[in-house]
Each structure stands twice: as C-alpha cells, then as structure tokens.
Design a protein around this motif. Structure first.
Motif, PDB file in Angstrom:
ATOM      1  N   THR A 204     -73.471  -1.002 -36.503  1.00 34.35           N
ATOM      2  CA  THR A 204     -73.797  -1.330 -38.195  1.00 34.35           C
ATOM      3  C   THR A 204     -74.315  -2.953 -38.106  1.00 34.35           C
ATOM      4  OG1 THR A 204     -71.655  -2.019 -39.054  1.00 34.35           O
ATOM      5  CG2 THR A 204     -72.701   0.511 -39.226  1.00 34.35           C
ATOM      6  N   THR A 205     -73.482  -3.545 -37.666  1.00 34.67           N
ATOM      7  CA  THR A 205     -73.780  -4.928 -37.512  1.00 34.67           C
ATOM      8  C   THR A 205     -75.561  -5.625 -36.468  1.00 34.67           C
ATOM      9  OG1 THR A 205     -71.222  -5.495 -37.365  1.00 34.67           O
ATOM     10  CG2 THR A 205     -73.217  -7.362 -36.061  1.00 34.67           C
ATOM     11  N   ALA A 206     -75.256  -4.452 -35.089  1.00 43.12           N
ATOM     12  CA  ALA A 206     -77.040  -4.898 -34.400  1.00 43.12           C
ATOM     13  C   ALA A 206     -77.497  -3.832 -34.900  1.00 43.12           C
ATOM     14  CB  ALA A 206     -75.807  -4.077 -32.927  1.00 43.12           C
ATOM     15  N   ALA A 207     -77.360  -3.308 -35.805  1.00 48.79           N
ATOM     16  CA  ALA A 207     -78.924  -2.544 -37.090  1.00 48.79           C
ATOM     17  C   ALA A 207     -79.146  -3.698 -38.124  1.00 48.79           C
ATOM     18  CB  ALA A 207     -77.992  -0.790 -37.357  1.00 48.79           C
ATOM     19  N   ASP A 208     -78.286  -4.364 -38.319  1.00 50.63           N
ATOM     20  CA  ASP A 208     -78.750  -4.959 -39.739  1.00 50.63           C
ATOM     21  C   ASP A 208     -78.927  -6.637 -38.806  1.00 50.63           C
ATOM     22  OD1 ASP A 208     -78.133  -6.696 -41.983  1.00 50.63           O
ATOM     23  OD2 ASP A 208     -77.258  -8.405 -40.649  1.00 50.63           O
ATOM     24  N   SER A 209     -78.580  -7.166 -37.237  1.00 43.73           N
ATOM     25  CA  SER A 209     -79.524  -7.452 -36.054  1.00 43.73           C
ATOM     26  C   SER A 209     -79.616  -7.725 -35.423  1.00 43.73           C
ATOM     27  CB  SER A 209     -79.067  -9.281 -37.484  1.00 43.73           C
ATOM     28  OG  SER A 209     -79.719  -9.599 -36.510  1.00 43.73           O
ATOM     29  N   LEU A 210     -80.213  -6.657 -34.472  1.00 45.22           N
ATOM     30  CA  LEU A 210     -79.819  -7.316 -32.840  1.00 45.22           C
ATOM     31  C   LEU A 210     -79.892  -8.462 -32.504  1.00 45.22           C
ATOM     32  CD1 LEU A 210     -79.540  -5.332 -30.741  1.00 45.22           C
ATOM     33  CD2 LEU A 210     -82.175  -5.673 -30.778  1.00 45.22           C
ATOM     34  N   SER A 211     -80.487  -9.506 -32.489  1.00 40.44           N
ATOM     35  CA  SER A 211     -80.927 -10.703 -32.357  1.00 40.44           C
ATOM     36  C   SER A 211     -79.244 -11.288 -32.663  1.00 40.44           C
ATOM     37  CB  SER A 211     -81.920 -11.153 -32.196  1.00 40.44           C
ATOM     38  OG  SER A 211     -82.366 -12.114 -33.701  1.00 40.44           O
ATOM     39  N   GLY A 212     -79.272 -11.215 -33.188  1.00 36.72           N
ATOM     40  CA  GLY A 212     -77.800 -12.348 -34.418  1.00 36.72           C
ATOM     41  C   GLY A 212     -76.919 -11.667 -34.315  1.00 36.72           C
ATOM     42  N   TYR A 214     -74.308 -11.824 -31.495  1.00 34.94           N
ATOM     43  CA  TYR A 214     -73.430 -12.234 -30.728  1.00 34.94           C
ATOM     44  C   TYR A 214     -73.598 -13.807 -31.393  1.00 34.94           C
ATOM     45  CZ  TYR A 214     -73.680  -9.453 -27.739  1.00 34.94           C
ATOM     46  OH  TYR A 214     -73.244  -8.233 -25.971  1.00 34.94           O
ATOM     47  N   THR A 215     -74.436 -13.626 -31.882  1.00 36.22           N
ATOM     48  CA  THR A 215     -73.865 -15.308 -33.014  1.00 36.22           C
ATOM     49  C   THR A 215     -73.486 -15.168 -34.600  1.00 36.22           C
ATOM     50  OG1 THR A 215     -76.669 -14.711 -34.100  1.00 36.22           O
ATOM     51  CG2 THR A 215     -76.291 -16.471 -31.959  1.00 36.22           C
ATOM     52  N   GLY A 217     -71.515 -12.738 -35.138  1.00 37.61           N
ATOM     53  CA  GLY A 217     -70.085 -11.903 -35.057  1.00 37.61           C
ATOM     54  C   GLY A 217     -69.212 -12.792 -33.786  1.00 37.61           C
ATOM     55  N   SER A 218     -68.289 -11.983 -33.518  1.00 40.96           N
ATOM     56  CA  SER A 218     -67.590 -12.033 -31.709  1.00 40.96           C
ATOM     57  C   SER A 218     -67.094 -11.154 -31.710  1.00 40.96           C
ATOM     58  CB  SER A 218     -67.127 -13.026 -32.812  1.00 40.96           C
ATOM     59  OG  SER A 218     -65.911 -13.256 -31.126  1.00 40.96           O
ATOM     60  N   SER A 219     -67.981 -10.531 -30.402  1.00 51.07           N
ATOM     61  CA  SER A 219     -68.071  -9.641 -29.250  1.00 51.07           C
ATOM     62  C   SER A 219     -67.878 -10.234 -27.850  1.00 51.07           C
ATOM     63  CB  SER A 219     -68.876  -8.395 -29.702  1.00 51.07           C
ATOM     64  OG  SER A 219     -68.471  -7.441 -28.826  1.00 51.07           O
ATOM     65  N   ASP A 220     -66.983  -9.373 -26.704  1.00 54.41           N
ATOM     66  CA  ASP A 220     -66.591 -10.036 -25.363  1.00 54.41           C
ATOM     67  C   ASP A 220     -67.538  -8.451 -25.126  1.00 54.41           C
ATOM     68  OD1 ASP A 220     -65.198  -7.467 -25.588  1.00 54.41           O
ATOM     69  OD2 ASP A 220     -63.738  -8.745 -24.814  1.00 54.41           O
ATOM     70  N   TYR A 221     -68.039  -7.787 -25.269  1.00 56.69           N
ATOM     71  CA  TYR A 221     -69.198  -5.972 -25.355  1.00 56.69           C
ATOM     72  C   TYR A 221     -69.906  -6.784 -24.430  1.00 56.69           C
ATOM     73  CZ  TYR A 221     -68.425  -1.683 -24.243  1.00 56.69           C
ATOM     74  OH  TYR A 221     -68.296  -0.321 -23.309  1.00 56.69           O
ATOM     75  N   PHE A 375     -80.697 -11.136 -27.213  1.00 52.99           N
ATOM     76  CA  PHE A 375     -79.291 -11.461 -27.534  1.00 52.99           C
ATOM     77  C   PHE A 375     -79.554 -13.788 -27.219  1.00 52.99           C
ATOM     78  CE2 PHE A 375     -79.099  -6.882 -26.563  1.00 52.99           C
ATOM     79  CZ  PHE A 375     -78.386  -7.426 -27.561  1.00 52.99           C
ATOM     80  N   SER A 376     -79.991 -14.373 -26.405  1.00 52.40           N
ATOM     81  CA  SER A 376     -80.736 -15.251 -26.148  1.00 52.40           C
ATOM     82  C   SER A 376     -81.008 -16.264 -27.183  1.00 52.40           C
ATOM     83  CB  SER A 376     -81.325 -15.361 -24.856  1.00 52.40           C
ATOM     84  OG  SER A 376     -80.664 -14.870 -23.799  1.00 52.40           O
ATOM     85  N   TRP A 377     -81.610 -15.520 -27.837  1.00 49.70           N
ATOM     86  CA  TRP A 377     -81.988 -16.924 -29.623  1.00 49.70           C
ATOM     87  C   TRP A 377     -80.548 -17.741 -29.730  1.00 49.70           C
ATOM     88  CZ3 TRP A 377     -85.951 -17.473 -27.139  1.00 49.70           C
ATOM     89  CH2 TRP A 377     -87.326 -16.468 -26.913  1.00 49.70           C
ATOM     90  N   GLY A 378     -80.641 -18.926 -29.708  1.00 48.81           N
ATOM     91  CA  GLY A 378     -79.857 -19.937 -30.242  1.00 48.81           C
ATOM     92  C   GLY A 378     -78.520 -20.007 -29.834  1.00 48.81           C
ATOM     93  N   GLN A 379     -78.411 -19.042 -28.378  1.00 47.83           N
ATOM     94  CA  GLN A 379     -77.113 -19.352 -27.795  1.00 47.83           C
ATOM     95  C   GLN A 379     -77.178 -19.857 -26.532  1.00 47.83           C
ATOM     96  OE1 GLN A 379     -75.201 -17.279 -28.546  1.00 47.83           O
ATOM     97  NE2 GLN A 379     -75.209 -15.691 -28.537  1.00 47.83           N
ATOM     98  N   GLU A 380     -76.199 -20.994 -25.989  1.00 46.75           N
ATOM     99  CA  GLU A 380     -76.211 -21.777 -24.627  1.00 46.75           C
ATOM    100  C   GLU A 380     -76.502 -20.999 -23.883  1.00 46.75           C
ATOM    101  OE1 GLU A 380     -75.569 -24.670 -25.041  1.00 46.75           O
ATOM    102  OE2 GLU A 380     -74.869 -24.714 -27.263  1.00 46.75           O
ATOM    103  N   PRO A 381     -77.376 -21.809 -22.605  1.00 43.74           N
ATOM    104  CA  PRO A 381     -77.553 -21.176 -21.872  1.00 43.74           C
ATOM    105  C   PRO A 381     -77.004 -20.308 -20.778  1.00 43.74           C
ATOM    106  CG  PRO A 381     -77.653 -23.590 -22.385  1.00 43.74           C
ATOM    107  CD  PRO A 381     -77.479 -23.301 -22.707  1.00 43.74           C
ATOM    108  N   LEU A 382     -75.796 -21.215 -21.044  1.00 45.31           N
ATOM    109  CA  LEU A 382     -74.101 -20.004 -19.562  1.00 45.31           C
ATOM    110  C   LEU A 382     -73.784 -19.132 -20.810  1.00 45.31           C
ATOM    111  CD1 LEU A 382     -73.747 -22.483 -17.506  1.00 45.31           C
ATOM    112  CD2 LEU A 382     -75.068 -20.915 -16.944  1.00 45.31           C
ATOM    113  N   TRP A 383     -74.258 -18.588 -21.701  1.00 44.09           N
ATOM    114  CA  TRP A 383     -73.725 -17.952 -22.435  1.00 44.09           C
ATOM    115  C   TRP A 383     -72.685 -16.595 -22.693  1.00 44.09           C
ATOM    116  CZ3 TRP A 383     -74.438 -12.942 -24.390  1.00 44.09           C
ATOM    117  CH2 TRP A 383     -75.501 -12.442 -24.255  1.00 44.09           C
ATOM    118  N   LEU A 384     -73.518 -16.355 -21.478  1.00 44.35           N
ATOM    119  CA  LEU A 384     -73.404 -14.706 -20.929  1.00 44.35           C
ATOM    120  C   LEU A 384     -72.295 -14.914 -19.517  1.00 44.35           C
ATOM    121  CD1 LEU A 384     -73.496 -11.846 -20.446  1.00 44.35           C
ATOM    122  CD2 LEU A 384     -75.665 -11.895 -18.650  1.00 44.35           C
TER     123      LEU A 384
END
Length: 588
Positions: A204-212, A214-215, A217-221, A375-384
């Motif tokens: 449901t979180t991904a459906a609400d905003s796929l690109s957002g 990780y930003t 919420g907080s998930s390590d998947y 998923f990388s928009w608004g993330q640090e370069p080494l976020w993955l």
C-alpha cells in the motif's frame, strides 16, 4: 465401454483439473463473504495500512513515529532484538524485511502490532505466528509425501513405468493446474506469518508513491520486489479485490512454484524420460517444503528460487548476459542472492574470453540502474549500499532460527561476537564461507564443464547455510530445486536423494518456526535432529560432488554404481537416460 478404455485417463485428468478449479473458486467466493475477509478489510483502513489509529499497529503511509524500544525475550532474560526496531504506531512500515525481528517473537505489548516493546520483536524467536490452524493436516500431508518419496525411490527404481504416448500434455497441465488451484483454495484461510502484514503495508505504501517508498518510510527490503508489491497494492486498493489482499500477496510466489516446476519439467523432458520428467514436476509442485513457504507462511522465497533456477539454466546454455541479468535481479530482491555470485564468476573464468565478461558487466550495470533509478530521487548517491549494509548487520547472531551447525551446538540467537574456541561465531562463519567457496571453485575446475553450475550453486547455498552465521530458517529453500537441477545436468541420482533430504529439513525447520510456541532457549528435538541432518546432508553432498567432478575428468575411472550411464549393454535406457525411440520407459 471402448470409448472409456480409449479415453478413461483423459476423462479422469480433466475431471481432476475441473474439480480443483471449482473448489478454488468456491473457496475464494466463500472467503469474500466471510467474517475474516470483512475484518481484514476493516483493519486495512482508508490508507490501506493495518490499524489506522494510534497504537493500531501498521497504519497508513507517512505516519511515522520514531519511538523505539529494545525488545525483550519471551523468557524474561536479557534478550534483545536484532538491532533496535522502530515501533509502528499508525506508521508506514518502519519495518524490516519481515524475517524475525528478534528473540521477542510476535507477542504484542498491548498496542496492536507494534514491533518494539516487551516481546514485540517482529516474528522473532520461536513464539509462533497467527495460529496453529491446519498444522496437523499439513504434518500428515508431509509425512505421506516423504513416505511416498522413500517408498517410490526404493520400491520402483528397478521397475519399468510405462506411460502412454497420449495425453502427455494434459497430464502435465493437470499436475500444474491442480497444484495451483489447491494453493489458491487454501491461501485465503491461512492467516500466514507476520511477514504478510509487512508485505501488505509495503504494497500500500508503494502504491501510494513508488518513487517515495524509501524516503516516506523505512524499509531494508531491496528494491526489485517493491515493483511486485506496487502492482499488488494497486490491485488490492480496489473494492473488488480488497478482501483478497492476503491472496494477492501470495499469488506471485504461488505462480513461481508452478513456473519453477514447469522449468524443471521442460529441462528434464530434453534429458530424461517422460515419466521422470512428470515425476519431478509432481515432486516440486506438491513438495511440503515448497507448499508451506509460499501458501502458508506467505514468503517470497519461491520467487527468488525461480530467478536462481532460471539463472543457472541460462548460464549452462552460455547465455551469460541474460544469466547475469537474472542474478542481478535476484541480488536486488534478496541480499543472500550474492551467495550464488561465485557460480557466475567461475563460469566466466572457465570460458577465458573477454566478451562474456563485458556482457556480464554490462548486464549487471544496466539492470541495476533500471531497477533502482525510480527509487533514487532525493536519495544519497550511495543509498543502496547503505541499505544493504544495514540489512547485513541487522542480525548479529550465530543463527537466527536456522537449524544448522551453530544451532546444533546451542548457538541459536547467541550473539555472533561470542567466542567459540579461538574465534567468534562470526569469524568462524566467514572462514567457513571462504572454505566452501574455494572447495566449490576446485570442483568446478575439475569438472571442466558449465553443467556443473547447478551442483556448484547447491554446494554454496548448503555450505553457507550450514556453517555461516546470521542464517535464517528459509535461506536453504532453493536447495531442493537446485538438487533436482544438478541431477538433470550430471545424471547422478544421488542428487535426487539430496533433493528429498533437503526438502525434509527445509520443511521441518520452517514448520517448527511457523507453528512452534516454544521459547527460543528450548533446545527442541526438531531443532537437534534437523540441524544434524543438514550437517550430514552437506557431508554427503561433498562426497557426491567430488565423485561427479572426478568422473567428468577421468576417462578411465570405473563408473560409480550411483551414476546413471546413458546406455546399458542391453540397449535399454537407464533410469534418467533419454531415448527418442523409447521415451516412455523408465528402467534402472
């Protein structure tokens, strides 16, 4: 009467397929009007999460709380969670990967499905799951399955099985269809593991905003499977499919079970007789170790295994680029995918050409960019990289419910910094990983052929699971399919015994964790027996792999009695051999 004799089998197969389809439809229809589905729809709330209100567990997106507590074990000792979990009070999935957040188990703290607090570890330890429903029927089914496996292997391996030329396609699709419809009929009524709630929240979180994702919420998947959850979230947000959310979450892995069985059948049909090909499909489709993972637990190991099997098949067929793509996808789905990296590396070294290396590097880079870019928009370069580092360091235990060597000597949920003889559990685990990898490389070099890739992958996952630290109960799951794959490529039927053996230990480990209500400190008989079996199975696997690698490089070596020769002196095909003229006969 003559019509029945000519078409009796066809009618029986069609009836079985239609009957299971009807049962599946009736089950789904009944569930849609049941109190269970209505309760689930109410819990989902307007934003699709669980709970919705304060203290209501997993609520809608972007309602994150930062409070966290250190979990306490159910036995009252000084147990801690695997890292410090952040509780979710109407939040968007400050959740990890759903794999046992710590020794505390799932017992709540009176505040809904919070992940912190006393005993509030996410599914950790051995504190059971939703209920013990269907445990007895599943155990009976497993006993019958493994009993039949042993009986058939001993009783009928020297007999001929004659299957008619007609209705072959219908036989296959009946097996696959029955397996699928039975899963769909059972899935709605199994509440599943706590992991399903995490997946539902992430969907449901991904459906609400796929690109957002990780930003917000907080998930390590890792990111790849989030795409699958995004599609499920979009479908499940509709009124028609909302009551079936738990079924939708299981559907990709139910389909993966069927696809993997079909891949094994297709490969087998090119290499062995039709009877064995169909038998292998039946073995995988109705395997209790496979069934409990996708249909009961609701985990994604079936999807991951499908990728690994396809990767090995493509690698053997010298399609290095596509094999690398699937390997990269597997790593971007689960961090333990890296365990299979050496297989690709060994094959690239074996070929001694620059072109395969360029294809592999290009395939890996392009795949990674395409998967992570949204998923990388608004993330640090080494976020993955930071995401994976957090995941790897999240379970500082010798064993996390994995019934392996460390669990056998009492190391389940023991801190991996604890000294065992000269070194810590973690150091011993790293030493064992290096030794297993070097041994696999040696065997790959001795074999001198790409067909050894399946056996190499099996050695890696079995060895790492058995002797490395921080392993979970489900990490061994691909071993059953890889053992079948190794049999098809190396024609040594001892791999079939390994497939049955690993299936048994995978099932026992998963069943015990899924249904057990014992505290984690209890050294149960299932833990002891299963751990010992895994150690013994790995020792047997080493012997089999040694024999197979040696026999492929020594032309004058006498054939092993367990090897499958392509042709007997009588010109009859051996068990496991294929022949276009007698493709329906299986004889050893």
């Amino acid at each position: 009467m003559n019509v029945w004799k000519a078409n009796g089998l066809k009618y029986i197969l069609l009836f079985s397929l239609i009957f299971c389809a009807v049962v599946s439809v009736v089950s789904l229809w009944s569930y849609s009007g049941s109190s269970a589905s209505k309760s689930a729809a109410v819990r989902q709330g307007p934003s699709g999460g669980f709970g919705g209100g304060p203290g209501g567990g997993m609520g809608g997106p972007r309602q994150l709380t930062n409070s966290s507590t250190e979990g306490t074990s159910t036995s009252g000792d000084k147990g801690t969670t695997a890292g410090t979990d952040t509780s979710v009070s109407g939040g968007s999935g400050v959740a990890r990967d759903g794999q046992h957040r710590g020794p505390g188990g799932m017992s709540g703290n009176g505040s809904g499905m919070g992940m912190g607090g006393p005993g509030g570890g996410m599914g950790g330890g051995r504190s059971g799951n939703s209920s013990s429903a269907y445990a007895t029927p599943l155990a009976i089914f497993a006993a019958l399955f493994f009993g039949a496996f042993v009986f058939i292997a001993y009783r009928f391996r020297a007999r001929e099985w004659k299957l008619g030329e007609r209705n072959r396609g219908l036989m296959l699709w009946t097996v696959l269809g029955v397996g699928f419809f039975l899963r769909m009929a059972i899935a709605p009524w199994i509440s599943g593991h706590m992991d399903l709630m995490l997946f539902r929240n992430w969907a449901t979180t991904a459906a609400d905003s796929l690109s957002g994702f990780y930003t917000n919420g907080s998930s390590d998947y890792p990111p790849f499977y989030i795409y699958i959850l995004y599609v499920i979230g979009q479908i499940g947000s509709t009124d028609a499919f909302s009551p079936y959310m738990s079924v939708l979450l299981r559907l990709p892995n139910v389909l993966a079970d069927i696809v993997t069985a079909y891949m094994l059948y297709r490969l087998a049909s090119k290499r062995v007789g039709y009877g064995i090909s169909l038998g292998l499909a039946i073995f995988y489709v109705f395997n209790p170790a496979v069934f409990i993972n996708s249909t009961f637990w609701g985990q994604v190991d079936s999807f991951f295994t499908m990728l690994i099997v396809a990767m090995i098949v493509l690698l053997v067929e010298n399609r290095v680029g596509w094999s690398t793509v699937l390997f990269t996808v597997a790593v971007l789905m689960k961090p333990q995918g890296i365990i299979y990296g050496p297989v690709l590396f060994f094959e690239l070294l074996r070929q001694r050409k620059i072109q395969p290396w360029l294809m592999a590097i290009g395939g890996a880079v392009v795949t990674t960019i395409l998967v992570i870019l949204p998923f990388s928009w608004g993330q640090e370069p080494l976020w993955l990289l930071d995401l994976y580092k957090g995941t790897v360091g999240e379970y500082p235990y010798a064993s996390v419910n994995a019934y392996n060597f460390f669990a056998l000597i009492g190391g389940n949920y023991t801190q991996d910094t604890t000294t065992l003889f000269l070194f810590s559990y973690h150091t011993w685990g790293m030493i064992c990983i290096v030794l297993v990898t070097l041994f696999t490389w040696w065997m790959f070099i001795r074999s001198r052929k790409p067909q050894f890739a399946a056996a190499a992958a099996l050695v890696l996952i079995a060895g790492v699971f058995t002797f490395a630290s921080s392993m979970h109960e489900r990490y061994l799951f691909p071993a059953a399919a890889l053992a079948v794959l190794a049999y098809l490529y190396l024609r040594d039927r001892r791999f079939l015994w390994l497939a049955g053996g690993f299936s048994l230990t995978i099932f026992l480990n998963t069943f015990d964790i899924f249904y057990s209500s014992n505290s984690r400190e209890q050294y149960g008989i299932i833990l002891g027996v299963t751990s010992l079996l895994n150690v013994l199975l790995f020792g047997y696997l080493v012997k089999v792999v040694w024999d197979c690698s040696k026999s492929t490089t020594t032309e004058t070596a006498p054939p092993s009695t367990d090897r499958v020769s392509l042709e007997l002196p009588s010109a009859q095909p051996a068990w496991g051999a294929s022949s276009s003229s007698v493709n329906t006969t299986i004889k050893s």
